[in-house]
Design a protein around this motif. Structure first.
Motif, PDB file in Angstrom:
ATOM      1  N   SER A 144     -28.344 -49.154 -47.448  1.00 51.07           N
ATOM      2  CA  SER A 144     -27.350 -48.625 -48.379  1.00 51.07           C
ATOM      3  C   SER A 144     -27.542 -49.265 -49.734  1.00 51.07           C
ATOM      4  O   SER A 144     -28.271 -50.248 -49.885  1.00 51.07           O
ATOM      5  N   ARG A 145     -26.869 -48.691 -50.739  1.00 53.77           N
ATOM      6  CA  ARG A 145     -26.890 -49.234 -52.096  1.00 53.77           C
ATOM      7  C   ARG A 145     -25.459 -49.545 -52.510  1.00 53.77           C
ATOM      8  O   ARG A 145     -24.512 -49.077 -51.870  1.00 53.77           O
ATOM      9  N   PRO A 146     -25.262 -50.314 -53.595  1.00 56.39           N
ATOM     10  CA  PRO A 146     -23.898 -50.690 -53.977  1.00 56.39           C
ATOM     11  C   PRO A 146     -23.009 -49.476 -54.196  1.00 56.39           C
ATOM     12  O   PRO A 146     -23.448 -48.435 -54.680  1.00 56.39           O
ATOM     13  N   GLY A 147     -21.744 -49.610 -53.822  1.00 56.30           N
ATOM     14  CA  GLY A 147     -20.769 -48.558 -54.021  1.00 56.30           C
ATOM     15  C   GLY A 147     -20.639 -47.606 -52.868  1.00 56.30           C
ATOM     16  O   GLY A 147     -19.738 -46.777 -52.837  1.00 56.30           O
ATOM     17  N   ALA A 148     -21.564 -47.669 -51.917  1.00 54.87           N
ATOM     18  CA  ALA A 148     -21.482 -46.759 -50.784  1.00 54.87           C
ATOM     19  C   ALA A 148     -20.209 -47.025 -49.995  1.00 54.87           C
ATOM     20  O   ALA A 148     -19.840 -48.170 -49.756  1.00 54.87           O
ATOM     21  N   GLY A 149     -19.529 -45.975 -49.608  1.00 56.62           N
ATOM     22  CA  GLY A 149     -18.277 -46.136 -48.894  1.00 56.62           C
ATOM     23  C   GLY A 149     -18.186 -45.176 -47.733  1.00 56.62           C
ATOM     24  O   GLY A 149     -19.132 -45.039 -46.971  1.00 56.62           O
ATOM     25  N   GLU A 150     -17.057 -44.472 -47.638  1.00 59.75           N
ATOM     26  CA  GLU A 150     -16.841 -43.546 -46.546  1.00 59.75           C
ATOM     27  C   GLU A 150     -16.531 -42.166 -47.099  1.00 59.75           C
ATOM     28  O   GLU A 150     -16.191 -41.991 -48.264  1.00 59.75           O
ATOM     29  N   GLY A 151     -16.629 -41.162 -46.236  1.00 61.09           N
ATOM     30  CA  GLY A 151     -16.281 -39.804 -46.614  1.00 61.09           C
ATOM     31  C   GLY A 151     -17.330 -39.149 -47.486  1.00 61.09           C
ATOM     32  O   GLY A 151     -18.477 -39.608 -47.583  1.00 61.09           O
ATOM     33  N   GLU A 152     -16.912 -38.061 -48.169  1.00 60.58           N
ATOM     34  CA  GLU A 152     -17.816 -37.314 -49.027  1.00 60.58           C
ATOM     35  C   GLU A 152     -17.868 -37.940 -50.424  1.00 60.58           C
ATOM     36  O   GLU A 152     -16.870 -38.465 -50.905  1.00 60.58           O
ATOM     37  N   PRO A 153     -19.025 -37.869 -51.091  1.00 55.30           N
ATOM     38  CA  PRO A 153     -19.088 -38.352 -52.480  1.00 55.30           C
ATOM     39  C   PRO A 153     -18.121 -37.571 -53.358  1.00 55.30           C
ATOM     40  O   PRO A 153     -17.983 -36.353 -53.218  1.00 55.30           O
ATOM     41  N   GLU A 154     -17.437 -38.262 -54.261  1.00 52.77           N
ATOM     42  CA  GLU A 154     -16.478 -37.614 -55.144  1.00 52.77           C
ATOM     43  C   GLU A 154     -17.150 -37.197 -56.446  1.00 52.77           C
ATOM     44  O   GLU A 154     -18.133 -37.802 -56.888  1.00 52.77           O
ATOM     45  N   TRP A 155     -16.607 -36.165 -57.083  1.00 51.29           N
ATOM     46  CA  TRP A 155     -17.223 -35.596 -58.281  1.00 51.29           C
ATOM     47  C   TRP A 155     -17.280 -36.599 -59.423  1.00 51.29           C
ATOM     48  O   TRP A 155     -18.156 -36.507 -60.293  1.00 51.29           O
ATOM     49  N   ASP A 156     -16.344 -37.575 -59.445  1.00 47.39           N
ATOM     50  CA  ASP A 156     -16.281 -38.543 -60.543  1.00 47.39           C
ATOM     51  C   ASP A 156     -16.780 -39.916 -60.118  1.00 47.39           C
ATOM     52  O   ASP A 156     -16.372 -40.937 -60.679  1.00 47.39           O
TER      53      ASP A 156
END
Length: 703
Positions: A522-534
């Motif tokens: 993974s890379r920094p900022g990766a979280g859960e769910g779908e990527p958000e537009w912003d």
């Protein structure tokens, strides 16, 4: 200890001397906010005293400030990028404005065509950046009208406004001043470019319009390749990004933005600056250091302009007449673009020049989430096997003994894991295929390991250039564990990186048997769910509107992390709305930390505030007062008195004649006597009742 005498009115008068200042009298944060007068001048319809404004409400006792987090509108982005062939198919960059004129909400933003960008073959890209227009009747559902003003790819059926002369606009802000000369009712400040010794630098251009759609430069410019030339500059010949905000305050025009030129006190990175003009055409060559974050007082040195915590792009402003509310970028820097992110903060100013935070380092609008990391590692749990029972697409290093295999004997998830058996003098490596990677990005590899005997296999990350040459490798040696334990390794891709792989490796010096499962990268900022537009970064437009019982704050999106050398930039932008209950940015609430039996407490406290002096002026001697508050009812009321400038209670407006509010409302009226008031008054408010901790006071209006 001497006895402290108290009453509900005295509150913490004695305890403050013992050091309990935050819950007692005084300002609410460490940011200085001096006492002043709030003037209700003839040009203002009303005064707004916000709970978070320590100049308008400087004196408190046993009250605390709680800021509210806005909610992102479920329809976001309310203005998305256009379809293929549209002028905004690559970018809807909301470094723009929203203004309600009559019954219509009007929006201006920066637009770029994907087709034009793909066809661009070199030189400046400034001509690709145009000004586009949208409108709405409810502030949420927007249309892009067919204006018929500008030819774009052989057609005038588009929503581009006319700029005379045409110029590339990277950032814009619009003012609407209906009482000005009809040809100048709309004013636009533009961040444009000029060439300086082969470098493209930013500067200011100013346009005006009678209708917001056809714009004419207010200065004599003849752009070359959609850029200004040096002898046309309105600001000093330094790089500047001058229109993060644009406003008229007390008859002076201000453009708020950023640049990194020298300041009276050295500042690191992107300094928030404001430029001034008396007529919107001629701009002063001086500028004011308007806002910086406290971290910027530490100089990081040459070559580190991306790095560190900084402000970003100046302050977009909501001019509320007697006070300015502002939104500013919160830049989270790094030496590599691929790790830079941006949130938005919240500011306030009472003089148009110096801004401050009501809440220190508070994030007002956070960037969106990255969502779950892309599944870079195929068959990460070794469940898929080929005809020979080998987990595909993993590969066994050439010339190694077959000491690794899929195993159903131990598995953390599913039914299969990778068993690695290592003997002294030999080594074994099991690798992923090469995965896409970018230089400067920090990657984190992980696996779960269980040790049956001896020393478990190591976790490796190797980086390669586009020719397959290995540039660097990193590894971690897990500790033996009889239970499944997660092993992680973080490493930054070096310059020239194009790919990486992950390897489970038994070294020549190791002896042991271990099992491995659930490998990930993974890379920094990766979280859960779908990527958000912003995701990655949010940017401040200048759009603030009270719509019914809600406050809309419009914002844009830009992910700085996509600036990867040699990789084409992806499409960007869109316009979103952050929503609050009307004018409820923050609240004064009861603070009971001073109440109790401790050495610096008293048995019962009073929660109250006194405003700055309000100068009513000659024509405002019979004003009406309203409050924006909630949490009121039985046992929870707000009580208000009017005082002279010298704190003397005014008969008919104090004591038994005080106004009491017991019902929630965005604009609940205060009922007092009808007598003519003196020129200068103060408001004193009390949070009363056994349930007063439920009260939230957001604002007081004088109209």
């Amino acid at each position: 200890m001497d006895e402290i005498r108290f009453s509900r009115r005295a509150g913490l008068a004695g305890a403050v001397a013992g050091g309990l200042t935050l819950a007692g009298a005084g300002t609410l944060t460490g940011t200085a906010a001096s006492a002043t007068e709030v003037h209700w001048t003839d040009d203002l319809d009303e005064l707004t005293l916000f709970a978070f404004d320590q100049v308008s409400i400087p004196s408190v006792q046993n009250l605390k400030l709680e800021m509210r987090d806005p909610v992102k509108h479920p329809a976001n982005p309310v203005v998305p990028r256009g379809e293929a062939g549209a002028p905004d198919s690559w970018a809807v960059q909301f470094y723009g404005s929203v203004i309600k004129v009559g019954d219509v909400y009007r929006m201006w933003y920066c637009a770029v065509s994907a087709e034009e960008r793909a066809e661009h073959t070199g030189g400046s890209t400034s001509a690709l950046w145009r000004v586009a227009y949208a409108e709405s009747t409810d502030g949420v559902t927007w249309t892009k009208p067919d204006l018929g003003l500008v030819e774009f790819r052989g057609s005038t059926h588009n929503n581009l406004v006319r700029m005379d002369p045409p110029i590339g606009v990277l950032n814009l802000k619009v003012l609407y001043e209906p009482d000005d000369d009809p040809s100048r009712r709309y004013k636009m400040g533009c961040h444009v470019y000029w060439q300086n010794k082969g470098n493209r630098h930013g500067t200011l251009a100013v346009y005006a319009s009678p209708d917001g759609l056809t714009w004419t430069s207010l200065t004599d410019i003849a752009p070359v390749e959609a850029e200004m030339v040096p002898d046309e500059l309105l600001l000093p010949a330094f790089h500047a990004e001058p229109v993060g905000g644009l406003y008229n305050w007390k008859g002076t025009y201000y453009a708020s933005g950023q640049n990194g030129i020298g300041a009276v006190r050295p500042i690191h990175g992107r300094a928030g600056r404001t430029w001034e003009s008396g007529d919107f055409t001629t701009w002063q060559q001086t500028s004011t250091l308007t806002w910086i974050r406290h971290q910027q007082h530490t100089l990081l040195g040459p070559g580190r302009s991306l790095d560190g915590e900084q402000q970003h792009e100046g302050v977009s402003v909501w001019n509320r007449g007697n006070v300015l509310l502002g939104v500013v970028g919160r830049w989270h820097g790094d030496m590599s673009w691929q790790n830079v992110t941006i949130d938005l903060g919240f500011l306030v100013s009472n003089d148009g020049m110096a801004f401050r935070e009501p809440a220190h380092e508070w994030t007002f609008i956070p960037r969106g989430g990255d969502g779950a990391p892309a599944e870079l590692v195929a068959n990460a749990s070794f469940e898929t096997l080929d005809g020979d029972g080998w987990p595909t697409p993993w590969t066994l290093d050439a010339n190694r003994g077959q000491t690794a295999a899929a195993s159903t004997g131990r598995a953390r998830t599913g039914s299969t894991s990778l068993r690695v058996e290592n003997v002294a003098g030999t080594s074994i490596g099991v690798r992923t295929p090469k995965l896409p990677a970018a230089e400067g990005v920090e990657y984190t590899a992980s696996m779960w390991a269980l040790t049956e005997s001896g020393t478990p296999a190591q976790l490796y990350v190797d980086f390669y250039d586009d020719g397959g040459r290995r540039l660097a490798n990193h590894f971690v040696q897990p500790e033996p564990s009889a239970d499944w334990a997660e092993v992680t390794l973080s490493a930054t891709a070096p310059a020239g990186t194009a790919t990486l792989d992950v390897m489970i490796y038994g070294s020549t010096a190791a002896v042991g048997v271990s099992f491995h499962d659930d490998v990930a990268v993974s890379r920094p900022g990766a979280g859960e769910g779908e990527p958000e537009w912003d995701r990655g970064g949010v940017i401040q437009g200048q759009g603030f509107e009270n719509v019914g019982d809600e406050t809309f704050v419009y914002y844009g999106a830009w992910d700085p992390r996509v600036n990867i050398p040699g990789v084409p930039l992806p499409p960007r932008g869109g316009v979103g709305i952050a929503v609050l209950p009307k004018d409820r940015f923050g609240d004064l609430t009861v603070d009971l930390r001073g109440e109790g039996s401790g050495d610096y407490q008293i048995p019962e406290v009073t929660s109250e505030f006194i405003t700055a002096t309000i100068v009513l002026g000659a024509r405002h001697r019979r004003p009406k007062f309203h409050v924006n508050a909630e949490g009121l009812g039985d046992g929870a009321t707000l009580r208000f008195e009017l005082l002279e400038h010298d704190f003397t209670p005014i008969p008919g407006y104090s004591g038994a004649d005080a106004a009491v509010v017991a019902t929630d409302g965005f604009r609940a009226p205060l009922s007092w006597g009808r007598g003519r008031l003196p020129e200068k008054v103060r408001i004193r408010g009390f949070f009363d009742g056994e349930q007063n901790t439920s009260i939230k006071l957001s604002a007081i209006y004088v109209d």
